[in-house]
Structure formats: C-alpha cells, structure tokens
Enzyme design. Structure first.
Site, PDB file in Angstrom:
ATOM      1  N   ASN A  20       0.877  -1.172   0.000  1.00  0.00           N
ATOM      2  CA  ASN A  20       0.000   0.000   0.000  1.00  0.00           C
ATOM      3  C   ASN A  20       0.914   1.221   0.000  1.00  0.00           C
ATOM      4  O   ASN A  20       1.530   1.533   1.009  1.00  0.00           O
ATOM      5  CB  ASN A  20      -0.879  -0.035   1.258  1.00  0.00           C
ATOM      6  N   LYS A  22       0.089   4.260  -0.201  1.00  0.00           N
ATOM      7  CA  LYS A  22      -0.539   5.453   0.387  1.00  0.00           C
ATOM      8  C   LYS A  22      -0.307   6.648  -0.548  1.00  0.00           C
ATOM      9  O   LYS A  22      -0.300   6.466  -1.763  1.00  0.00           O
ATOM     10  CB  LYS A  22      -0.010   5.684   1.808  1.00  0.00           C
ATOM     11  N   HIS A 105      -9.465   1.409   5.382  1.00  0.00           N
ATOM     12  CA  HIS A 105      -8.135   1.510   5.999  1.00  0.00           C
ATOM     13  C   HIS A 105      -8.221   2.439   7.212  1.00  0.00           C
ATOM     14  O   HIS A 105      -8.986   3.406   7.205  1.00  0.00           O
ATOM     15  CB  HIS A 105      -7.129   2.050   4.972  1.00  0.00           C
ATOM     16  N   GLU A 107      -6.470   4.766   8.213  1.00  0.00           N
ATOM     17  CA  GLU A 107      -6.261   6.195   7.930  1.00  0.00           C
ATOM     18  C   GLU A 107      -7.539   6.817   7.372  1.00  0.00           C
ATOM     19  O   GLU A 107      -7.838   7.975   7.640  1.00  0.00           O
ATOM     20  CB  GLU A 107      -5.074   6.361   6.970  1.00  0.00           C
ATOM     21  N   GLU A 177      -5.323  -4.954  10.799  1.00  0.00           N
ATOM     22  CA  GLU A 177      -4.219  -4.023  10.998  1.00  0.00           C
ATOM     23  C   GLU A 177      -4.421  -3.263  12.304  1.00  0.00           C
ATOM     24  O   GLU A 177      -5.169  -2.280  12.342  1.00  0.00           O
ATOM     25  CB  GLU A 177      -4.167  -3.005   9.855  1.00  0.00           C
ATOM     26  N   GLY A 183       2.814   1.998  10.828  1.00  0.00           N
ATOM     27  CA  GLY A 183       3.777   3.090  10.663  1.00  0.00           C
ATOM     28  C   GLY A 183       4.531   3.438  11.935  1.00  0.00           C
ATOM     29  O   GLY A 183       5.189   4.471  12.004  1.00  0.00           O
ATOM     30  N   SER A 223       3.639  -2.387  10.311  1.00  0.00           N
ATOM     31  CA  SER A 223       5.100  -2.470  10.444  1.00  0.00           C
ATOM     32  C   SER A 223       5.684  -3.820  10.015  1.00  0.00           C
ATOM     33  O   SER A 223       6.602  -4.334  10.663  1.00  0.00           O
ATOM     34  CB  SER A 223       5.536  -2.118  11.871  1.00  0.00           C
TER      35      SER A 223
END
Ligand code: PGA
Length: 264
Positions: A20, A22, A105, A107, A177, A183, A223
């Site tokens: 991904n 992003k 996701h 985010e 996730e 991240g 990660s």
C-alpha cells in the site's frame, strides 16, 4: 510443526503479499519502481498486490499487464456517478484495470471519519462491478488497553459487511491491521496477530458459516518488514501481509515477497 489438516485448510486460501503506497509516488516514480520490482519477484509463488494512487493507476496497470502483479486502488466512493466532486467510482476503477480496492483503511477511518456503514456501501458497490474489496479492520491502542479489541473487530467486520452474501465474501480479503502497529515500527507479535486473525475468522464463521470462513484470506498489516515477515507468515490464520512503509522501495518489498527463499 503444522498438521496435514492445517496445511490442507491453509492451502484453500491464496497467500497474498500486498503493498500500500498510500500518498506516495508520481506516475514517473511508480513506473521506475515497477520496472525494478518485476525481475526481483518473477519466480515467486505468492500473489502480489499493489495499491497505488489514483493518478498512477492507468500507467501501473499497463506496465503490470502480463506480470504476476495485481494492481488496485486505495479507496473509492459508493455511487456509480453523480455530483460528488473529487470522488472516484468503482466503475471508473474497473475501466482503468484496477482489480481490487482497499476499503476501511484505518487512515480513512481516522483522518476522514469513515464509518462502518459508509464502508459497507463501498464494499457493496465494488462487489457489484467485480472489483475485489480488501476490508481493513483493527483496534487503536486505547481500545486494546480498554479490553475492547474483540468488540471493535466484530463491529467493524459485521458493520462493514452488511448484505454481503457468503459467495461474495469468499472472493474478498480481510486485513487485520492494529492501528497501534501501523507506521510505528511496533509490530504485533506473531502470536498476538494469530490470536486476532483466529478471532476474525470466528466472527466470519458465526455470521457466514465455516465453509466461507475457511476460504477468506486474512492479511496482517502493521510495520511488516523483511526481517519479521517470515515469523508472521508462519501463523496458521495469517494468509498474507499488507505492507505500507516497507513497500515503498522495490528492494525491501521484493525481500518481503521472496521471504521464503531469502534470509534477512
Ligand atoms: P505500515 O503500514 O506497514 O507502514 O505499518 C501498513 C498499512 O497501513 O497498511
């Protein structure tokens, strides 16, 4: 050691290594990356997915045609068309060759306030045009510390998959996730991830039945790196990984894809 039965059950599900990007890479950077990645991964048996920015989709789809890379998008809107300034529909994604789309996701959930109900509409719309949704779920650190992880997962899975039939779910992918691992460099331990993957599969089983639950690939994200992917992939309910940061260079993503044959 895995039992013969475990092997047979796991083999029902494809192994998927998904990247991904992003909001990274212009089209020029994307094409440069793809040219480097193709030879690195040409003999892998894993399914390789790449979720790229909208602007790079057409070129990356063309560049990946005939290779073992499946290209998809990172988001979409539920409607087919209309007055929705700035949005992209499933039909538009389909036209340029996208084969899957990431939905829900963390985010999107956190920064853009997407709810399960909203994500559910997008899932149904993607399925309607034949784009494979990858539904992302996962708890925040606060939710984990409050002992709410399972409740969050059941709400996200059931809430985002309303009106999805079992045969449709069998062609989808779920990505677990944990938000605290995305991240941050802080990966869930393989055992922690396995426990939550088994739980997600249980939720699917309760709602859609065991035949469906056995077939849905569940990816781990948060990660993932070349040095930890192997231990993660060894877990029986982990069918692949969704990789953000470490997918940005073809070398490290290639190492993750080739985890079975290289030692890091
Ligand atoms: P990360 O991101 O690998 O950089 O933690 C994963 C994701 O957001 O899908």
């Amino acid at each position: 050691m895995k039992t013969r039965n475990q092997f047979m059950v796991e083999n029902l599900r494809p192994k998927i290594i998904a990247g991904n990007w992003k909001m990274h890479k212009t089209t020029e950077e994307a094409l440069h990356y793809i040219k480097k990645l193709i030879p690195i991964i040409k003999s892998t048996s894993e399914k390789v997915y790449l979720a790229v920015p909208f602007t790079a989709l057409i070129s990356v789809c063309e560049e990946c045609a005939g290779t073992n890379i499946t290209v998809g998008a990172q988001n979409m809107y539920e409607a087919d068309e209309g007055a929705f300034t700035g949005e992209i529909s499933a039909r538009m994604l389909k036209e340029v060759g996208a084969q899957f789309v990431l939905l829900g996701h963390s985010e999107r959930r956190q920064i853009f306030s997407e709810t399960n109900e909203f994500i559910n509409k997008k899932v149904l719309s993607a399925l309607a045009v034949g784009i494979q949704p990858i539904l992302c779920v996962g708890e925040t650190l606060e939710e984990r510390e409050q002992g709410l992880t399972e409740r969050v997962l059941v709400n996200q899975i059931e809430g985002s998959l309303g009106h999805v039939y079992d045969h449709q779910l069998e062609n989808m992918v779920i990505a677990y996730e944990p938000v605290w691992a995305i991240g941050t460099g802080q990966t869930a331990t393989p055992e922690q991830a396995q426990e939550m993957h088994a739980y997600c599969r249980k939720v699917i089983e309760n709602e859609w039945g065991d035949e469906t639950a056995i077939k849905v690939p569940i990816l781990y994200g948060g990660s993932v790196r070349p040095d930890n992917v192997k231990n993660i992939m060894e877990q029986p309910d982990i069918d692949g990984v969704l990789v953000g940061g470490a997918s940005l260079s073809p070398e490290s993503f290639g190492q993750i894809i080739n985890y079975q044959t290289i030692n890091v």
